[in-house]
Design a protein around this motif. Sequence first.
Motif, PDB file in Angstrom:
ATOM      1  N   GLY A 133       0.773  -1.232   0.000  1.00 40.38           N
ATOM      2  CA  GLY A 133       0.000   0.000   0.000  1.00 40.38           C
ATOM      3  C   GLY A 133       0.805   1.282   0.000  1.00 40.38           C
ATOM      4  O   GLY A 133       0.364   2.309  -0.506  1.00 40.38           O
ATOM      5  N   LYS A 134       2.007   1.242   0.552  1.00 36.08           N
ATOM      6  CA  LYS A 134       2.844   2.447   0.586  1.00 36.08           C
ATOM      7  C   LYS A 134       3.549   2.703  -0.742  1.00 36.08           C
ATOM      8  O   LYS A 134       3.891   3.828  -1.060  1.00 36.08           O
ATOM      9  CB  LYS A 134       3.873   2.349   1.705  1.00 36.08           C
ATOM     10  CG  LYS A 134       3.256   2.415   3.080  1.00 36.08           C
ATOM     11  CD  LYS A 134       4.311   2.371   4.162  1.00 36.08           C
ATOM     12  CE  LYS A 134       3.654   2.415   5.529  1.00 36.08           C
ATOM     13  NZ  LYS A 134       4.642   2.387   6.599  1.00 36.08           N
ATOM     14  N   SER A 135       3.757   1.658  -1.505  1.00 38.29           N
ATOM     15  CA  SER A 135       4.495   1.824  -2.765  1.00 38.29           C
ATOM     16  C   SER A 135       3.601   1.821  -4.000  1.00 38.29           C
ATOM     17  O   SER A 135       4.063   2.139  -5.089  1.00 38.29           O
ATOM     18  CB  SER A 135       5.554   0.728  -2.900  1.00 38.29           C
ATOM     19  OG  SER A 135       4.957  -0.546  -2.920  1.00 38.29           O
ATOM     20  N   LEU A 136       2.339   1.468  -3.850  1.00 42.55           N
ATOM     21  CA  LEU A 136       1.421   1.397  -4.979  1.00 42.55           C
ATOM     22  C   LEU A 136       0.121   2.104  -4.603  1.00 42.55           C
ATOM     23  O   LEU A 136      -0.470   1.793  -3.571  1.00 42.55           O
ATOM     24  CB  LEU A 136       1.141  -0.070  -5.325  1.00 42.55           C
ATOM     25  CG  LEU A 136       0.355  -0.396  -6.568  1.00 42.55           C
ATOM     26  CD1 LEU A 136       1.088   0.078  -7.824  1.00 42.55           C
ATOM     27  CD2 LEU A 136       0.120  -1.898  -6.663  1.00 42.55           C
ATOM     28  N   PRO A 137      -0.320   3.054  -5.405  1.00 39.53           N
ATOM     29  CA  PRO A 137      -1.579   3.746  -5.099  1.00 39.53           C
ATOM     30  C   PRO A 137      -2.753   2.764  -5.019  1.00 39.53           C
ATOM     31  O   PRO A 137      -2.841   1.826  -5.809  1.00 39.53           O
ATOM     32  CB  PRO A 137      -1.759   4.714  -6.268  1.00 39.53           C
ATOM     33  CG  PRO A 137      -0.406   4.867  -6.859  1.00 39.53           C
ATOM     34  CD  PRO A 137       0.310   3.582  -6.607  1.00 39.53           C
ATOM     35  N   HIS A 138      -3.650   3.000  -4.074  1.00 40.91           N
ATOM     36  CA  HIS A 138      -4.762   2.073  -3.835  1.00 40.91           C
ATOM     37  C   HIS A 138      -5.645   1.867  -5.064  1.00 40.91           C
ATOM     38  O   HIS A 138      -6.179   0.780  -5.267  1.00 40.91           O
ATOM     39  CB  HIS A 138      -5.594   2.544  -2.636  1.00 40.91           C
ATOM     40  CG  HIS A 138      -4.912   2.271  -1.337  1.00 40.91           C
ATOM     41  ND1 HIS A 138      -5.128   1.130  -0.617  1.00 40.91           N
ATOM     42  CD2 HIS A 138      -3.994   2.985  -0.644  1.00 40.91           C
ATOM     43  CE1 HIS A 138      -4.380   1.141   0.471  1.00 40.91           C
ATOM     44  NE2 HIS A 138      -3.680   2.257   0.479  1.00 40.91           N
ATOM     45  N   GLU A 139      -5.781   2.872  -5.912  1.00 40.27           N
ATOM     46  CA  GLU A 139      -6.646   2.726  -7.088  1.00 40.27           C
ATOM     47  C   GLU A 139      -6.049   1.796  -8.148  1.00 40.27           C
ATOM     48  O   GLU A 139      -6.732   1.392  -9.088  1.00 40.27           O
ATOM     49  CB  GLU A 139      -6.973   4.098  -7.705  1.00 40.27           C
ATOM     50  CG  GLU A 139      -5.780   4.848  -8.254  1.00 40.27           C
ATOM     51  CD  GLU A 139      -5.088   5.749  -7.233  1.00 40.27           C
ATOM     52  OE1 GLU A 139      -4.163   6.462  -7.647  1.00 40.27           O
ATOM     53  OE2 GLU A 139      -5.449   5.717  -6.048  1.00 40.27           O
ATOM     54  N   LEU A 140      -4.778   1.408  -8.005  1.00 40.03           N
ATOM     55  CA  LEU A 140      -4.151   0.510  -8.989  1.00 40.03           C
ATOM     56  C   LEU A 140      -4.283  -0.974  -8.630  1.00 40.03           C
ATOM     57  O   LEU A 140      -3.939  -1.833  -9.439  1.00 40.03           O
ATOM     58  CB  LEU A 140      -2.673   0.867  -9.155  1.00 40.03           C
ATOM     59  CG  LEU A 140      -2.382   2.161  -9.893  1.00 40.03           C
ATOM     60  CD1 LEU A 140      -0.890   2.383 -10.018  1.00 40.03           C
ATOM     61  CD2 LEU A 140      -3.024   2.162 -11.266  1.00 40.03           C
TER      62      LEU A 140
END
Length: 101
Positions: free
Chosen positions: A15-22
């Motif tokens: 979650g910190k390295s990838l936006p939640h919408e992806l």
Amino acid sequence: MEIFAWETAGKKVFGKSLPHELFKPTKGLAANQGLYNSFLVAGLLWSFVITDPIWSFNIRIFFLSCVAAAGIFAGITASKKIFFIQGLPAVLALLCLLISK
């Protein structure tokens, strides 16, 4: 986790390295990665039930090399953290295996 829980547990881990919408649009990619990792684990586990020591050793070398190569590639192309989590342990296991021979 990548195969079955990408949109739940994956968000906690990445979650910190990838936006939640992806997470939803990358679910198929994550499942593919999870399946690949499952095959590597299966290969390494298989090497422990092979009774022929030479064949078992060669299978371990092959699958650990695959894990190391994937970790090194991901460390170069995606995140250095992946190298330390996946690549370095595989390289160290390979070294230990080769030294013990």
